[in-house]
Structures are given as C-alpha cells and as structure tokens.
Design a protein around this motif. Structure first.
Motif, PDB file in Angstrom:
ATOM      1  N   ARG A  59     -60.823 -46.963 -66.980  1.00  0.00           N
ATOM      2  CA  ARG A  59     -60.890 -48.094 -65.851  1.00  0.00           C
ATOM      3  C   ARG A  59     -61.358 -46.878 -64.559  1.00  0.00           C
ATOM      4  O   ARG A  59     -62.192 -47.382 -64.087  1.00  0.00           O
ATOM      5  N   THR A  60     -61.344 -45.409 -64.914  1.00  0.00           N
ATOM      6  CA  THR A  60     -62.193 -44.925 -63.741  1.00  0.00           C
ATOM      7  C   THR A  60     -63.278 -44.383 -64.020  1.00  0.00           C
ATOM      8  O   THR A  60     -64.379 -44.539 -63.269  1.00  0.00           O
TER       9      THR A  60
ATOM     10  N   THR B 288     -65.406 -47.120 -65.520  1.00  0.00           N
ATOM     11  CA  THR B 288     -65.512 -48.128 -65.629  1.00  0.00           C
ATOM     12  C   THR B 288     -66.181 -47.875 -63.844  1.00  0.00           C
ATOM     13  O   THR B 288     -67.136 -48.667 -63.430  1.00  0.00           O
ATOM     14  N   SER B 289     -64.644 -47.762 -63.148  1.00  0.00           N
ATOM     15  CA  SER B 289     -65.749 -47.529 -61.442  1.00  0.00           C
ATOM     16  C   SER B 289     -66.778 -46.199 -60.708  1.00  0.00           C
ATOM     17  O   SER B 289     -67.235 -47.301 -60.641  1.00  0.00           O
TER      18      SER B 289
ATOM     19  N   ASN C  84     -70.013 -48.171 -61.084  1.00  0.00           N
ATOM     20  CA  ASN C  84     -70.544 -49.135 -60.258  1.00  0.00           C
ATOM     21  C   ASN C  84     -70.827 -48.068 -59.323  1.00  0.00           C
ATOM     22  O   ASN C  84     -71.683 -49.033 -58.278  1.00  0.00           O
TER      23      ASN C  84
ATOM     24  N   SER D 182     -60.511 -39.652 -56.928  1.00  0.00           N
ATOM     25  CA  SER D 182     -60.858 -38.935 -58.948  1.00  0.00           C
ATOM     26  C   SER D 182     -61.528 -38.487 -58.920  1.00  0.00           C
ATOM     27  O   SER D 182     -62.977 -38.152 -58.051  1.00  0.00           O
TER      28      SER D 182
ATOM     29  N   GLN E 160     -61.752 -45.637 -53.785  1.00  0.00           N
ATOM     30  CA  GLN E 160     -60.966 -46.958 -54.150  1.00  0.00           C
ATOM     31  C   GLN E 160     -62.941 -47.138 -53.171  1.00  0.00           C
ATOM     32  O   GLN E 160     -63.603 -47.777 -53.050  1.00  0.00           O
TER      33      GLN E 160
END
Length: 187
Positions: free
Chosen positions: A42-43, A45-46, A49, A112, A167
């Motif tokens: 998930r990290t 993938t972020s 971006n 993160s 975020q």
C-alpha cells in the motif's frame, strides 16, 4: 525554585513514561511478516503517486519501506516502525526503525519512510550490518520537495536516498539522522 524542580521532575517522568509506553507498544503489537508486506504494498502504491517516484523505484537495487513510523513526545520523544527490504520486488528481510530526540515536542504523528539504494555497494553494506544508523554507518540523502516540483533521477545521484511522506505527500524539515535500522526476524 522548589516548584520549578518539581515541574522538571514531572516532565522527565512523563517523558520516560511515554518512551516506555512507545517501546512496550511496539513489541506488544509487532506485526507479522504478511501484515508488513501488505502495508509495504500500500505504501509503495502511494509513493508511486508522487511525480517522479516511479523513476527512482526503477533504478533501485533495493527499497526499504516503513509504512508507518509513529513518533510521540513530551520534551523527549521517540519513534518506532516496522518495514521490509525489497530486492527485485520481493521481500528479503524485515526491519525496525527507532530514534530518540530531545527538544521541544508535544504530541504524536505518523509518517511513511522509503529508502532507495541506487548502488549495489550501498545495499550490500546495509545488509551486512547488524544495526545501521543513519549518519554513523551511512548517510541518506533526504529528499523534500516544494509544491509544484517533481523528483528527478538526473539531479539526484546519491547511493542512498530517503523519502518521508504522509497523506499530503512528501514532508518538509524532517531528518532521518540518528534513526537506526535493525533487522527483525519474522515468519
């Protein structure tokens, strides 16, 4: 004078209690390897971006990912997180990161961290260490970007590159200096 001494003692006591709570929580709620791998996916993938991040992942010899690093403090602070080292897209080892800090701080936050090794030599040195401390065992070029700028692999040529984000994207005015990465043994 007596009131100041008592207040200082309370602050030290609260800071020590918070630090102990942070350490005990980190061991009591230690994630399994599968849980860490899911969070790392998930990290990443972020991270992809962020403009230009995919280019760094393409040139990476290894990627160390800490999905959530929690920091808390009252005067004295501490942070802890667990993550995975990936080589060729596969997890090869699990790691924890921990750091302590002194100075004005109050509250808690999560971030993160992605550390990219762009050279085999830097990756091999990291993997051979028992506990790798940023600033002592090696340096990490920490990337922070202003609004409207993107990452560029041509202008950033360091063998170890770190990214700290939340975020809202990459975070500013942070450091990894003093962070220690230690290998974990997971199933």
């Amino acid at each position: 004078m007596h009131r100041m001494v008592g207040s200082s003692r309370r602050m030290v006591f609260l800071a020590c209690a918070l630090w102990a709570l942070t350490l005990s929580a980190s061991t009591a709620f230690a994630a399994t390897g599968a849980e860490i791998d899911q969070a790392v996916d998930r990290t990443l993938t972020s991270f992809r971006n962020i403009d230009g991040a995919a280019e760094f992942l393409e040139i990476a010899k290894g990627v160390l990912v800490f999905p959530k690093v929690y920091k808390a403090g009252i005067g004295v602070g501490g942070e802890y997180g667990e993550g995975a080292l990936r080589v060729g897209g596969k997890t090869v080892d699990y790691y924890s990161t921990a750091a302590a800090s002194i100075g004005f701080q109050l509250g808690a936050q999560a971030k993160s961290i992605v550390v990219i090794f762009t050279s085999e030599a830097a990756l091999d040195q990291f993997r051979a260490s028992e506990g790798w401390k940023v600033g002592v065992d090696g340096s990490v070029a920490l990337i922070d970007l202003g609004i409207g700028r993107s990452l560029d692999t041509n202008s950033i040529q360091d063998p170890v590159i770190g990214f700290v984000f939340g975020q809202q994207g990459l975070m500013y005015n942070l450091t990894l200096e003093g962070s220690k990465f230690t290998k974990l043994y997971k199933n």
